[in-house]
Design an enzyme around this catalytic site. Structure first.
Site, PDB file in Angstrom:
ATOM      1  N   GLU A  67     -11.302  40.962  34.356  1.00  0.00           N
ATOM      2  CA  GLU A  67     -10.146  41.846  34.453  1.00  0.00           C
ATOM      3  C   GLU A  67     -10.465  43.249  33.958  1.00  0.00           C
ATOM      4  OE1 GLU A  67      -6.801  38.435  33.383  1.00  0.00           O
ATOM      5  OE2 GLU A  67      -7.780  39.549  31.772  1.00  0.00           O
ATOM      6  N   ASP A 239      -2.547  32.773  29.837  1.00  0.00           N
ATOM      7  CA  ASP A 239      -2.736  34.207  30.050  1.00  0.00           C
ATOM      8  C   ASP A 239      -3.340  34.576  31.400  1.00  0.00           C
ATOM      9  OD1 ASP A 239      -5.247  33.226  29.637  1.00  0.00           O
ATOM     10  OD2 ASP A 239      -5.744  34.509  27.928  1.00  0.00           O
TER      11      ASP A 239
END
Length: 361
Positions: A67, A239
């Site tokens: 990410e 998450d």
């Protein structure tokens, strides 16, 4: 007395690596570092409208996720590169690895390049504590900690030093992880640590429940029948898409708080719920724009996925502490140009100089 190095060098980029971060924490102390990051996070959340915010950009695979997490205000831009690969520990790599950049908005010049693997563990625990100070009962003294891996010590210490937790009840499916955590927490004064046989035993009678597991799967670590009146749930491990820890019934029975709602609806335990399921962003509670805990019997959930503003806060503090302590080194990440329009001349000039040096040798 020698001049102190500026926090943002006029040329070059300050690099703060893992050895620098280790020295910083040893000199300042981990509790002070967690408290310092927590203070920066809360101060920056109070400036929430000033930031250009977006959900992180993610590349998912069967093994994990990579990410980029960007954010900016009018002065500084920050981003973090971070991964999440639960199987990494089998090959000797951390599940989470990260680095980050802090840059000037006015010029785009990168002023800080820093390790964020260790720093992320600190900032995640600090964020949990910031939320719990507003969402847990003030008299909370007992916490269950489900998942005893790399993040667990930081969570335990943050809640002990910043919220006054006196007893932590541990459970992990890996007994070696629990033994590791026990050994690290044993020297901590004023903290009682209890090993439990399963999640249900660990959460029984707990004021706060922290779930911080790593498997990329839709798991049910905490179910609705384990809840007790007045509990605060600090859900950290859910998450990314397809990775949850809390049963949907837990969310339905609680008041749910999040960092950045558009991101949490994709990545958090909230991904299980319909689009109209109501949540409150934490910044609104910190700014007194929304209420946090309403009663001693209310059940609250902080569905924490990690947000770029927390890394911005941590990077700023890391830059300031590195300057204060003389840590890090200036690196040539961007070429220093005699003529900013002549990249070719700089490149070929450097190449010619290097070639000449080789011939002379």
């Amino acid at each position: 007395m020698p001049a102190q190095r500026p926090a943002t060098p006029p040329s070059g980029t300050l690099f703060v690596g893992v050895p620098d971060m280790v020295r910083l924490v040893r000199r300042k102390g981990l509790p002070a570092c967690i408290a310092g990051v927590a203070a920066r996070i809360e101060a920056d959340f109070l400036r929430w409208p000033e930031f250009d915010k977006s959900a992180r950009v993610a590349s998912h695979s069967a093994d994990g996720v990579i990410e980029l997490m960007p954010i900016a205000d009018a002065t500084r831009f920050a981003f973090k590169y971070v991964n999440g690969h639960p199987k990494n520990t089998r090959s000797g790599l951390p599940t989470v690895m990260a680095f980050g950049v802090l840059a000037d908005v006015a010029t785009g010049a990168p002023r800080l390049l820093a390790e964020l693997t260790l720093t992320t563990a600190i900032r995640t625990a600090a964020t949990s504590a910031v939320a719990a100070r507003r969402l847990a009962r003030p008299d909370s003294r007992r916490m269950a900690l489900i998942g005893n891996g790399a993040q667990s010590e930081f969570q335990a210490l943050a809640f002990h030093y910043l919220l006054g937790i006196e007893e932590i009840r541990l459970f992990d499916v890996d007994p070696a992880a629990t033994a590791k955590l026990m050994a690290h927490l044993k020297p901590v004064s004023g903290l009682r640590v209890v090993v439990c046989a399963d999640t249900r035993e660990a959460v029984r009678g707990a004021d706060i429940v922290t779930t911080v597991t790593a498997d990329k799967t839709n798991a049910i670590i905490l179910s609705g029948d384990m809840l007790e009146p007045g509990m605060h749930i600090n859900g950290v491990g859910g998450d990314c898409p397809g990775k949850t820890e809390l049963a949907a019934d837990v969310l339905r029975r609680a008041s749910v708080f999040v960092e950045f709602e558009p991101q949490t609806r994709i990545e958090g335990d909230l991904q299980q719920m319909p689009a109209d399921f109501g949540v409150t962003e934490l910044w609104r509670v910190l700014c007194a724009d929304a209420q946090g805990r309403r009663s001693d019997s209310e059940i609250t959930v902080f569905d924490s996925v990690g947000f770029a503003l927390e890394d911005y806060s941590a990077l700023r503090l890391l830059r300031d502490r590195a300057a204060e302590l003389g840590l890090g080194e200036t690196i040539g990440l961007i070429p220093g140009l005699a003529d900013p329009k002549d990249l070719y001349g700089h490149l070929m000039g450097e190449a010619a100089a290097a070639s000449g040096a080789r011939r002379a040798a």
